[in-house]
Each structure stands twice: as structure tokens, then as C-alpha cells.
Write a protein that holds these residues in place. Structure first.
Motif, mmCIF file in Angstrom:
data_model
loop_
_atom_site.group_PDB
_atom_site.id
_atom_site.type_symbol
_atom_site.label_atom_id
_atom_site.label_comp_id
_atom_site.label_asym_id
_atom_site.label_seq_id
_atom_site.Cartn_x
_atom_site.Cartn_y
_atom_site.Cartn_z
ATOM 1 N N THR A 1 -2.807 6.135 -2.444
ATOM 2 C CA THR A 1 -3.584 7.294 -2.003
ATOM 3 C C THR A 1 -2.702 8.528 -2.148
ATOM 4 O O THR A 1 -1.498 8.465 -1.910
ATOM 5 C CB THR A 1 -4.009 7.120 -0.529
ATOM 6 O OG1 THR A 1 -4.941 6.037 -0.434
ATOM 7 C CG2 THR A 1 -4.660 8.392 0.023
ATOM 8 N N LYS B 1 0.841 -1.194 0.000
ATOM 9 C CA LYS B 1 0.000 0.000 0.000
ATOM 10 C C LYS B 1 0.880 1.250 0.000
ATOM 11 O O LYS B 1 1.706 1.437 0.887
ATOM 12 C CB LYS B 1 -0.897 -0.021 1.247
ATOM 13 C CG LYS B 1 -2.066 0.940 1.228
ATOM 14 C CD LYS B 1 -2.918 0.719 2.478
ATOM 15 C CE LYS B 1 -4.061 1.727 2.543
ATOM 16 N NZ LYS B 1 -4.837 1.589 3.797
ATOM 17 N N ILE C 1 -9.138 8.124 -7.186
ATOM 18 C CA ILE C 1 -8.012 7.910 -6.281
ATOM 19 C C ILE C 1 -8.269 8.672 -4.984
ATOM 20 O O ILE C 1 -8.560 9.873 -5.021
ATOM 21 C CB ILE C 1 -6.691 8.390 -6.911
ATOM 22 C CG1 ILE C 1 -6.416 7.659 -8.229
ATOM 23 C CG2 ILE C 1 -5.530 8.201 -5.940
ATOM 24 C CD1 ILE C 1 -6.328 6.164 -8.120
ATOM 25 N N PRO C 2 -8.174 8.021 -3.828
ATOM 26 C CA PRO C 2 -8.359 8.731 -2.550
ATOM 27 C C PRO C 2 -7.362 9.875 -2.403
ATOM 28 O O PRO C 2 -6.192 9.750 -2.787
ATOM 29 C CB PRO C 2 -8.111 7.639 -1.501
ATOM 30 C CG PRO C 2 -8.343 6.340 -2.229
ATOM 31 C CD PRO C 2 -7.910 6.573 -3.636
ATOM 32 N N TYR D 1 -1.404 12.104 -0.921
ATOM 33 C CA TYR D 1 -1.257 12.872 0.308
ATOM 34 C C TYR D 1 -0.745 14.255 -0.066
ATOM 35 O O TYR D 1 0.399 14.409 -0.505
ATOM 36 C CB TYR D 1 -0.291 12.167 1.258
ATOM 37 C CG TYR D 1 -0.239 12.773 2.640
ATOM 38 C CD1 TYR D 1 -1.294 12.606 3.531
ATOM 39 C CD2 TYR D 1 0.880 13.476 3.065
ATOM 40 C CE1 TYR D 1 -1.246 13.144 4.809
ATOM 41 C CE2 TYR D 1 0.941 14.013 4.340
ATOM 42 C CZ TYR D 1 -0.126 13.845 5.214
ATOM 43 O OH TYR D 1 -0.077 14.382 6.473
ATOM 44 N N THR E 1 -2.168 -0.084 -5.626
ATOM 45 C CA THR E 1 -3.076 0.623 -4.725
ATOM 46 C C THR E 1 -2.349 1.796 -4.088
ATOM 47 O O THR E 1 -1.288 1.622 -3.477
ATOM 48 C CB THR E 1 -3.581 -0.318 -3.624
ATOM 49 O OG1 THR E 1 -4.299 -1.404 -4.232
ATOM 50 C CG2 THR E 1 -4.502 0.421 -2.660
ATOM 51 N N LEU F 1 1.487 5.415 -0.117
ATOM 52 C CA LEU F 1 1.032 6.779 0.121
ATOM 53 C C LEU F 1 1.926 7.690 -0.716
ATOM 54 O O LEU F 1 3.131 7.780 -0.471
ATOM 55 C CB LEU F 1 1.127 7.139 1.601
ATOM 56 C CG LEU F 1 0.544 8.511 1.986
ATOM 57 C CD1 LEU F 1 -0.964 8.557 1.740
ATOM 58 C CD2 LEU F 1 0.842 8.846 3.449
#
Length: 220
Positions: A45, A19, A75-76, A47, A43, A21
């Protein structure tokens, strides 16, 4: 080369990471990185932590462009603090340092430490940044700061992939033009804006026109 039909290299996270960031500085730099990750089914996210960006209107514009692209791809997106006063406190005594000098190291350290802290608290085992794709940045300086920040947390890696290689820099520009991203003309901080404007005036150019989108008036 048409970016829509591009066959990309399959990327994998370091040390079998699960995962990611991704610290993002702006949409133009992040666009190619994001599309490369999506193409590799990684995967991740976004930031967004960039309290260095000055003034606030510029910060909001860069952030909103990044949000727009993240939402397009589902995408978060984590919108972190704009603790600009803390950034200026850390920059005291470095106001006249050159670009790529110790002030930039401080700035990368500040942003990556916060990124790593969030990653550790929220189940991310790899961090990286879109900053390194810019030819105006020192890749080794960025990676050194990223590795240092990740090393403070057990079982966390900073991904040092060179996003510029294998056509990455060219695709970054292609995507920016395709998406009509706002293309900033200075790194972001007040001192970068000051020094860029000084250089432009010394070469007979106008000062930066904040907020101007050079792609907005082009025909589709």
C-alpha cells in the motif's frame, strides 16, 4: 531496453514479511519501485505523508500524480496529513542547514515515524520508502532513519533495498517519461526551493517554474 518487456529480479520482503507499507515522496521516484513490487507479486500500500513539500500547490500536484499512477495499477493509496506547521516547528534553527544535513535527517525521521505508526496500527510488518531511489539523496541517511523508526515497533522491519541498482535508476526515468509524470526540480521543502533558486540565479538560469511539466508537450 524496453521497460515493457523487462525481465525483473524476483524480490521478497525481509524476514518473511507479508505486508508492505511503502512511503512515497512522489510519482517519479515511486514509479519504478511500484512496478518492481508488482512484478514480484508483493502486496503493498502507498502511504503519502510529506508535510515538508512547499508550497501547497506543489504538494497537491505531486500527490495527485502519485494517486494517478496508483489507481492505474489498483494499488491502495493512503493520503496522510499535511501538517506543515508541525514540520516548520521541527525545522526551526535548521533553516540554513545544507541538503543532506541534519534538517533532512529530521524530515526523514518525521515521515518515517508516522509511516511506522500507521503500519503498526494497520497490520503491516514491513515499511520502506521510494526516497532512496533518487540519486540526490543519501541512501545511508534514509536507511538509518527508516530502521530507527521501524525499531520502535515489535516485529517490524524497514526494507533497506537499494532501488537504484540493477537498472533501477534508468527505469525510473523511463517510467517517468512514459507516464509523463510531473518532474519536480527541487527536493520539496521551502528551504530546498530557496537554495535551488539561489544556485540557479548564480549560474545564470531562471528560477524554477513551479508546476511546469516538461513531458506534457511531447508527442506520443
Amino acid at each position: 531496453m524496453n521497460n515493457d518487456t523487462l525481465i525483473r529480479e524476483k524480490l521478497t520482503l525481509p524476514n518473511e514479511g507479508k505486508k508492505l507499507l511503502l512511503h512515497s515522496c512522489c510519482a517519479p521516484c515511486a514509479g519504478e519501485v511500484m512496478e518492481a513490487l508488482i512484478a514480484s507479486d508483493i502486496t503493498f500500500t502507498i502511504y503519502f505523508y510529506n508535510p515538508n513539500i512547499h508550497p501547497r500547490t506543489e504538494y497537491d500536484l505531486r500527490k495527485e500524480e502519485n494517486i494517478r499512477f496508483a489507481e492505474k495499477h489498483n494499488i491502495p493509496f493512503i493520503d496522510a496529513d499535511y501538517d506543515v506547521d508541525h514540520w516548520f516547528d521541527l525545522a526551526k534553527g535548521m533553516e540554513n542547514e545544507p541538503e543532506k544535513g541534519i534538517r533532512c535527517t529530521m524530515c526523514f525521521d518525521m515521515r518515517f515515524e508516522k509511516t511506522a505508526e500507521y503500519a503498526a496500527a494497520n497490520g503491516f510488518d514491513v515499511i520502506s520508502s521510494s526516497l532512496g531511489i533518487s540519486r540526490w539523496k543519501n541512501m545511508n541517511q534514509i536507511n538509518d532513519c527508516g530502521v530507527k523508526a521501524a525499531s520502535r515497533h515489535p516485529d517490524m522491519d524497514y526494507w533497506t533495498l537499494n532501488w537504484r541498482k540493477k537498472g533501477g535508476s534508468g527505469r525510473m526515468l523511463e517510467i517517468s517519461k512514459r507516464e509523463r509524470f510531473y518532474m519536480q526540480e527541487y527536493c520539496g521543502c521551502a528551504y530546498s526551493l530557496r537554495d535551488t533558486n539561489r544556485w540557479r540565479v548564480s549560474t545564470g538560469r531562471d528560477k524554477i517554474e513551479l508546476g511546469k511539466n516538461y513531458y506534457s508537450d511531447e508527442t506520443q
